[in-house]
Design an enzyme around this catalytic site. Structure first.
Site, PDB file in Angstrom:
ATOM      1  N   ARG A  37       1.098  12.479   9.137  1.00 40.34           N
ATOM      2  CA  ARG A  37       0.533  11.751   7.986  1.00 40.34           C
ATOM      3  C   ARG A  37      -0.687  12.511   7.500  1.00 40.34           C
ATOM      4  O   ARG A  37      -1.658  12.670   8.231  1.00 40.34           O
ATOM      5  CB  ARG A  37       0.157  10.337   8.396  1.00 40.34           C
ATOM      6  CG  ARG A  37      -0.395   9.475   7.262  1.00 40.34           C
ATOM      7  CD  ARG A  37      -0.582   8.037   7.753  1.00 40.34           C
ATOM      8  NE  ARG A  37      -1.005   7.152   6.687  1.00 40.34           N
ATOM      9  CZ  ARG A  37      -2.277   6.958   6.332  1.00 40.34           C
ATOM     10  NH1 ARG A  37      -3.247   7.588   6.960  1.00 40.34           N
ATOM     11  NH2 ARG A  37      -2.570   6.126   5.365  1.00 40.34           N
ATOM     12  N   SER A 106       6.951   0.325   5.699  1.00 40.49           N
ATOM     13  CA  SER A 106       5.850  -0.598   5.950  1.00 40.49           C
ATOM     14  C   SER A 106       6.086  -1.883   5.179  1.00 40.49           C
ATOM     15  O   SER A 106       6.397  -1.846   3.984  1.00 40.49           O
ATOM     16  CB  SER A 106       4.526   0.020   5.497  1.00 40.49           C
ATOM     17  OG  SER A 106       4.120   1.032   6.386  1.00 40.49           O
ATOM     18  N   LYS A 135      -7.420   3.245   7.770  1.00 40.93           N
ATOM     19  CA  LYS A 135      -6.736   3.332   6.472  1.00 40.93           C
ATOM     20  C   LYS A 135      -7.549   2.508   5.478  1.00 40.93           C
ATOM     21  O   LYS A 135      -7.618   1.277   5.598  1.00 40.93           O
ATOM     22  CB  LYS A 135      -5.308   2.795   6.581  1.00 40.93           C
ATOM     23  CG  LYS A 135      -4.499   2.936   5.303  1.00 40.93           C
ATOM     24  CD  LYS A 135      -3.046   2.493   5.516  1.00 40.93           C
ATOM     25  CE  LYS A 135      -2.179   2.861   4.338  1.00 40.93           C
ATOM     26  NZ  LYS A 135      -1.788   1.715   3.533  1.00 40.93           N
TER      27      LYS A 135
END
Ligand code: TZP
Ligand code: MG
Length: 210
Positions: A37, A106, A135
């Protein structure tokens, strides 16, 4: 291949280590899945990182998932891609990938999980399960009651992501998660391999020592 411990690499949290180095420590500690990521890298640089992570995960027999970028995932020979609610729609991805290519999605609630699975998701992740500093736009934690509702709604593997570490991984698994996806609890640790090993042991223990 299970999803017990799913480790996400992160350039900022990963203590100055490359994505491949983070992946190496994660699989050394028993991670079942590694997700690359990186929101900052240009696609060609992400592809270079993905090829390196692919080599590490293949050698360890771990699954490799690329976040957001289907084209990078396919080009690097990854096992799958992870898509958020604002990313490529799952059905659009399903239409162009090989049948064994993994699509992870998600979700924030049971309705999103059902839609994801109907559209072709192979696993779903409740995001964020708890609040997290890892995040920026994750929003408030959805909590264990939502996790239980998602568990009841879909038959595919369910991951919990966000704010999970040694102190709460047991309750997350007992609430119905098949596995946990973590950044800071593994790649944010000095001894990342040891942290992964301890998380894996806690997950296995919470499942009854499978
Ligand atoms: N998606 C939802 S929460 C999150 C992502 C990538 C961050 C998880 O990081 P941490 O450190 O395990 O809370
Ligand atoms: Mg995304």
């Amino acid at each position: 291949m299970g999803y017990d411990l799913y480790v996400i690499t992160d350039a900022g949290i990963g203590r100055g280590r490359s994505h491949a180095e983070q992946a190496g420590l994660a699989v050394e500690g028993g991670a079942d899945v590694v997700q690359l990521r990186d929101k900052a890298l240009a696609p060609r640089d992400l592809l270079a990182a993905a090829r390196a992570v692919r080599a590490v995960t293949r050698a360890a027999g771990a699954l490799f998932i690329v976040n957001d970028h289907l084209e990078v995932a396919l080009s690097a020979g990854a096992d799958g891609v992870h898509l958020g609610q604002g990313d490529l729609p799952v059905a659009a991805a399903r239409a162009v990938v090989p049948s064994d290519f993994i699509l992870g999605v998600s979700v924030g609630n049971a309705a999103e999980a059902v839609l994801a699975v109907e559209s072709g998701a192979d696993y779903v992740a409740l995001s964020p399960t708890f609040s997290t500093g890892s995040k920026a736009d994750a929003g408030p934690g959805r909590g264990l009651d939502t996790l239980r509702a998602v568990r009841a709604a879909v038959p595919v593997p369910l991951l919990a992501i966000g704010g999970i570490g040694p102190a709460n991984v047991g309750e997350v698994v007992r609430a119905g998660a098949d596995g946990v996806a973590v950044i800071s609890a593994v790649v944010g640790q000095e001894d990342a391999a040891g942290a992964a090993r301890r998380m894996k042991a806690l997950i296995v223990a919470a499942k009854g020592g499978e």
